[in-house]
Design a protein around this motif. Structure first.
Motif, PDB file in Angstrom:
ATOM      1  N   UNK A   1      50.952  26.511 -44.490  1.00 54.44           N
ATOM      2  CA  UNK A   1      51.560  26.846 -42.897  1.00 54.44           C
ATOM      3  C   UNK A   1      50.477  27.126 -42.013  1.00 54.44           C
ATOM      4  N   UNK A   2      50.742  26.359 -40.945  1.00 55.31           N
ATOM      5  CA  UNK A   2      50.015  26.512 -39.779  1.00 55.31           C
ATOM      6  C   UNK A   2      50.041  27.730 -39.159  1.00 55.31           C
ATOM      7  N   UNK A   3      48.999  28.574 -38.896  1.00 60.15           N
ATOM      8  CA  UNK A   3      49.002  29.845 -37.911  1.00 60.15           C
ATOM      9  C   UNK A   3      48.929  29.425 -36.560  1.00 60.15           C
ATOM     10  N   UNK A   4      48.011  28.397 -36.254  1.00 61.76           N
ATOM     11  CA  UNK A   4      47.661  28.178 -35.006  1.00 61.76           C
ATOM     12  C   UNK A   4      47.612  26.599 -34.645  1.00 61.76           C
ATOM     13  N   UNK A   5      48.352  26.265 -33.630  1.00 63.31           N
ATOM     14  CA  UNK A   5      48.280  24.776 -33.223  1.00 63.31           C
ATOM     15  C   UNK A   5      47.938  24.703 -31.902  1.00 63.31           C
ATOM     16  N   UNK A   6      46.816  23.930 -31.612  1.00 65.91           N
ATOM     17  CA  UNK A   6      46.377  23.209 -30.204  1.00 65.91           C
ATOM     18  C   UNK A   6      46.953  21.765 -30.024  1.00 65.91           C
ATOM     19  N   UNK A   7      47.624  21.602 -29.344  1.00 69.54           N
ATOM     20  CA  UNK A   7      48.242  20.394 -29.369  1.00 69.54           C
ATOM     21  C   UNK A   7      47.997  19.546 -27.988  1.00 69.54           C
ATOM     22  N   UNK A   8      46.884  18.759 -27.904  1.00 68.68           N
ATOM     23  CA  UNK A   8      46.542  17.790 -26.679  1.00 68.68           C
ATOM     24  C   UNK A   8      46.415  18.987 -25.422  1.00 68.68           C
TER      25      UNK A   8
END
Length: 228
Positions: A1-8
Motif C-alpha cells: 500500500x502506498x503511504x505517500x504519493x506525489x503526482x506531477x
C-alpha cells in the motif's frame, strides 16, 4: 500500500522559479527511502509540501488516502500527528529535561498524563537513553541530542518519520549510530524518508535512493548509491 504519493508535483516561487517540476513518486508503507541532491535541488520543498506547510503550484500529494494539498489549516494537526520530524539542529528546548522535551510533544496534542508517563520511558528505551530522562540538553553529547530528537519524533507513534540531514552535525561514528537507530525504527514498522548529503551512509544503507537535480527526479533506484 502506498503511504505517500506525489503526482506531477510542481512548486513555483514567483521570484525564484521552480523548486520542483513534474515530480512523481510513491513510497510504500514500511519503506526506508533516501532523498539526495545538492542544496536547492528540492529536498526541503518535498518535506514542506508533505507536511502541508506549503501547497503545490500543480499536482496532487496524498498521505494514505488524504489529499494533503486540499487540507485546511485546522486539519493539519491531524496530519502532523501521523508524521514525526527530525532536524539537523535537534530543536530541543534547553530549559526542559530530556523527559520533559519528549513529553511536551504529547502534551501539545492533548495526551492524558497517564499515557505520557507510559510512553516516554518506552521511547527512551528504544533510543537507548532511558537513564538520561532527568538530564538537560546541554548535558548531552551531539549524538545523544539527536537520539532524543528522534525519540520526540517517535513518541506519538507516527506512521512516517521525516529526517532532514539528521547526521549533519555529527562525526562519522555518531552519524552511523543514528542511521542504525533509524533502521531499527524502520524494522519496527515506521516508514522513513531521509534527506542527506552523506555519501558514505547512503552507500552503506543499500536502500532505495531518489536523486533530485534542479527540482526534478533524475534517478529512483531500489538499491541506490550516492551519485552526484
Amino acid at each position: 500500500m502506498a503511504l505517500i504519493k506525489f503526482k506531477k508535483i510542481s512548486k513555483n516561487y514567483p521570484k525564484k522559479g521552480f523548486a520542483l517540476e513534474e515530480v512523481d513518486f510513491e513510497i510504500t508503507q514500511g519503506e526506508f527511502v533516501s532523498l539526495i541532491g545538492r542544496s536547492g535541488s528540492g529536498k526541503t520543498t518535498i518535506f514542506r509540501l508533505l507536511l502541508g506547510e506549503e501547497k503545490p503550484t500543480h499536482g496532487k500529494i496524498y498521505f494514505k488516502d488524504i489529499e494533503v494539498s486540499k487540507l485546511d489549516f485546522e486539519d493539519l494537526p491531524f496530519l502532523r500527528r501521523e508524521v514525526g520530524m527530525v532536524f539537523q539542529d535537534y530543536k530541543l528546548l534547553k530549559s526542559m529535561t530530556v523527559y520533559e522535551n519528549i513529553a511536551y510533544a504529547l502534551e501539545v496534542i492533548g495526551t492524558p498524563e497517564d499515557r505520557i508517563k507510559k510512553e516516554v520511558p518506552q521511547v527512551l528505551e528504544v533510543v537507548g537513553l532511558r537513564e538520561r530522562g532527568d538530564s538537560f540538553p546541554d548535558e548531552l553529547s551531539a549524538g545523544e541530542k539527536q537520539r532524543i530528537a528522534i525519540a520526540r519524533a517517535l513518541v506519538h507513534r507516527p506512521e512516517l518519520i521525516l529526517a532532514d540531514e539528521p547526521t549533519g552535525n555529527l562525526d562519522p561514528y555518531h552519524a552511523r549510530d543514528i542511521i542504525k537507530l533509524l533502521l531499527k525504527i524502520n524494522e519496527l514498522g515506521t516508514t522513513i524518508l531521509l534527506a542527506t548529503h552523506d555519501k558514505d551512509l547512503i552507500n552503506i544503507l543499500g536502500k532505495r535512493v531518489i536523486t533530485l537535480e534542479k527540482g526534478k527526479i533524475i534517478r529512483d533506484e531500489e538499491k541506490g548509491r550516492f551519485m552526484l
